[in-house]
Motif scaffolding. Structure first.
Motif, PDB file in Angstrom:
ATOM      1  N   UNK A 182       8.059  -4.372   1.808  1.00 35.49           N
ATOM      2  CA  UNK A 182       7.256  -5.046   2.877  1.00 35.49           C
ATOM      3  C   UNK A 182       7.244  -4.344   4.049  1.00 35.49           C
ATOM      4  N   UNK A 183       8.380  -3.585   4.518  1.00 36.17           N
ATOM      5  CA  UNK A 183       8.419  -2.647   5.596  1.00 36.17           C
ATOM      6  C   UNK A 183       7.565  -1.513   5.438  1.00 36.17           C
ATOM      7  N   UNK A 184       7.407  -0.823   4.124  1.00 34.99           N
ATOM      8  CA  UNK A 184       6.620   0.108   4.222  1.00 34.99           C
ATOM      9  C   UNK A 184       5.399  -0.067   4.578  1.00 34.99           C
ATOM     10  N   UNK A 185       4.874  -0.912   4.679  1.00 36.10           N
ATOM     11  CA  UNK A 185       3.358  -1.218   5.357  1.00 36.10           C
ATOM     12  C   UNK A 185       3.368  -1.111   6.901  1.00 36.10           C
ATOM     13  N   UNK A 186       4.439  -1.690   7.392  1.00 33.45           N
ATOM     14  CA  UNK A 186       4.572  -1.459   8.943  1.00 33.45           C
ATOM     15  C   UNK A 186       4.594  -0.073   9.594  1.00 33.45           C
ATOM     16  N   UNK A 187       5.325   0.650   8.479  1.00 37.14           N
ATOM     17  CA  UNK A 187       5.541   2.131   8.794  1.00 37.14           C
ATOM     18  C   UNK A 187       4.462   3.153   8.571  1.00 37.14           C
ATOM     19  N   UNK A 188       3.340   2.703   7.797  1.00 35.68           N
ATOM     20  CA  UNK A 188       1.970   3.170   7.566  1.00 35.68           C
ATOM     21  C   UNK A 188       1.891   4.556   6.896  1.00 35.68           C
ATOM     22  N   UNK A 189       2.720   4.765   5.815  1.00 33.96           N
ATOM     23  CA  UNK A 189       2.828   6.041   5.433  1.00 33.96           C
ATOM     24  C   UNK A 189       3.884   6.910   5.605  1.00 33.96           C
ATOM     25  N   UNK A 190       4.674   6.498   6.492  1.00 31.00           N
ATOM     26  CA  UNK A 190       5.778   7.673   7.060  1.00 31.00           C
ATOM     27  C   UNK A 190       6.680   7.881   5.813  1.00 31.00           C
TER      28      UNK A 190
ATOM     29  N   UNK B  97       0.820  -1.000  -0.022  1.00 27.79           N
ATOM     30  CA  UNK B  97      -0.040  -0.066   0.034  1.00 27.79           C
ATOM     31  C   UNK B  97       0.919   1.346   0.162  1.00 27.79           C
ATOM     32  N   UNK B  98       2.166   1.016   0.293  1.00 28.64           N
ATOM     33  CA  UNK B  98       2.994   2.305   0.539  1.00 28.64           C
ATOM     34  C   UNK B  98       4.392   2.257  -0.504  1.00 28.64           C
ATOM     35  N   UNK B  99       4.015   1.434  -1.512  1.00 27.90           N
ATOM     36  CA  UNK B  99       5.318   1.376  -2.499  1.00 27.90           C
ATOM     37  C   UNK B  99       4.664   1.594  -3.908  1.00 27.90           C
TER      38      UNK B  99
ATOM     39  N   UNK C 182      17.555  -5.748  10.505  1.00 28.93           N
ATOM     40  CA  UNK C 182      18.636  -4.564  10.509  1.00 28.93           C
ATOM     41  C   UNK C 182      17.887  -3.732   9.731  1.00 28.93           C
ATOM     42  N   UNK C 183      17.334  -3.830   8.634  1.00 28.12           N
ATOM     43  CA  UNK C 183      16.831  -2.782   7.934  1.00 28.12           C
ATOM     44  C   UNK C 183      15.635  -2.108   8.540  1.00 28.12           C
ATOM     45  N   UNK C 184      14.660  -2.665   9.241  1.00 26.19           N
ATOM     46  CA  UNK C 184      13.787  -2.347  10.029  1.00 26.19           C
ATOM     47  C   UNK C 184      14.321  -1.424  11.002  1.00 26.19           C
TER      48      UNK C 184
END
Length: 307
Positions: A79-87, A35-37, A133-135
């Motif tokens: 994948x991680x972009x979803x965890x950060x929810x639009x930041x 959703x954020x890529x 580590x990326x997270x």
């Protein structure tokens, strides 16, 4: 990893890019979306850069043919972009499919992740990292940005689905004023705009979520992360200290950590303090969205703690 602060050097020079062919399709090296890529093409590159005026954009340059490992990095970022929810929004750039963009950005090697803030680029990392580590690295970047007053958010896109030629998912104009306020860093105005929408329609779930997130940003403005964590560690049953760290965890993308902290607080407290912790947790649920699996799990854990 090579990580640098957002020094905001000169804006991206696009003058050397050739015009795109009218029938150009989406990049064949697409690594999948969220959703954020967004998969970058010549058509949507400029608009994606312009969207960094609202919230940061991370351009992930990769090549399936020259360095297959770089594809994994791009996929993990999506994948991680979803965890950060639009930041931040992740722009996935297959340099084999769109070499003109790599030339315009003067990409020296891959993998490379470039952060764009207010239309200006800064190198972020140049190594393939394990996803944990990326997270952690992204959490640090988000916290630095928040401390610098960069607190806007991107609107979610249809995960893996098509976007318009400008690279943007359609946005309901009702939320434009609130989103503009967030993009300008005027959190108080964003809270007021979302409150207007919710007063007009109490059933507006998106306005409710936007208000909850704007209030979270309002509560955490100017808060020192290290001091807040120290205060929470020193007073594990202090509702104000624990809810502040939960808010900061939310901003850093640690959604489940925020939920678990407050569920544990509910379990340890009673009376008014328990109710305050519960109400705060419900507010965080609203900021994330009731359909999110983390919220569903959090509600189950809250019920267990209460009963």
């Amino acid at each position: 990893m090579s990580q640098q602060p957002f020094s905001r050097p000169g804006a991206v020079d696009l003058s050397g890019m050739k015009a795109a062919a009218p029938d150009q399709a989406a990049a064949p090296g697409a690594v999948g979306g969220s959703s954020y890529s967004v998969q970058i093409t010549e058509e949507n590159f400029q608009s994606t850069i312009e969207s960094s005026m609202t919230a940061p954009v991370l351009l992930a340059f990769y090549s399936p043919t020259r360095m297959p490992e770089s594809v994994g990095l791009a996929r993990d970022l999506a994948t991680l972009s979803t965890e950060f929810e639009g930041r931040f929004l992740v722009g996935l750039v297959d340099i084999d499919a769109v070499p003109q963009i790599a030339q315009a950005m003067q990409i020296p090697s891959i993998p490379l992740v470039v952060a764009i803030v207010d239309g200006r680029p800064a190198p972020l990392l140049q190594d393939v990292l394990p996803i944990d580590e990326l997270r952690t690295a992204l959490t640090q970047v988000v916290q630095q940005l928040t401390a610098s007053g960069v607190a806007g958010r991107h609107q979610p896109r249809a995960a893996g689905g098509p976007v318009g030629e400008d690279g943007e998912a359609p946005m309901d104009p009702r939320y434009a004023a609130a989103q503009d306020a967030l993009g300008e860093g005027d959190i108080d105005r964003a809270v007021a705009e979302y409150q207007k929408l919710l007063d007009a329609n109490p059933a507006d779930a998106e306005a409710a979520a936007g208000l909850a997130m704007a209030k979270l940003l309002q509560r955490t403005q100017g808060v020192d992360l290290a001091a807040a964590r120290a205060a929470a560690a020193a007073a594990p049953d202090d509702v104000a200290a624990q809810t502040m760290v939960a808010d900061l965890d939310m901003l850093g993308g640690h959604v489940e950590d925020a939920f678990n902290r407050l569920v544990d607080l509910v379990r340890r407290t009673a009376g008014d303090e328990r109710n305050q912790a519960r109400e705060h947790l419900l507010g965080l649920f609203g900021a994330v969205g009731n359909d999110d699996p983390r919220v569903l799990k959090g509600r189950q854990n809250l019920a267990s703690a209460l009963f």
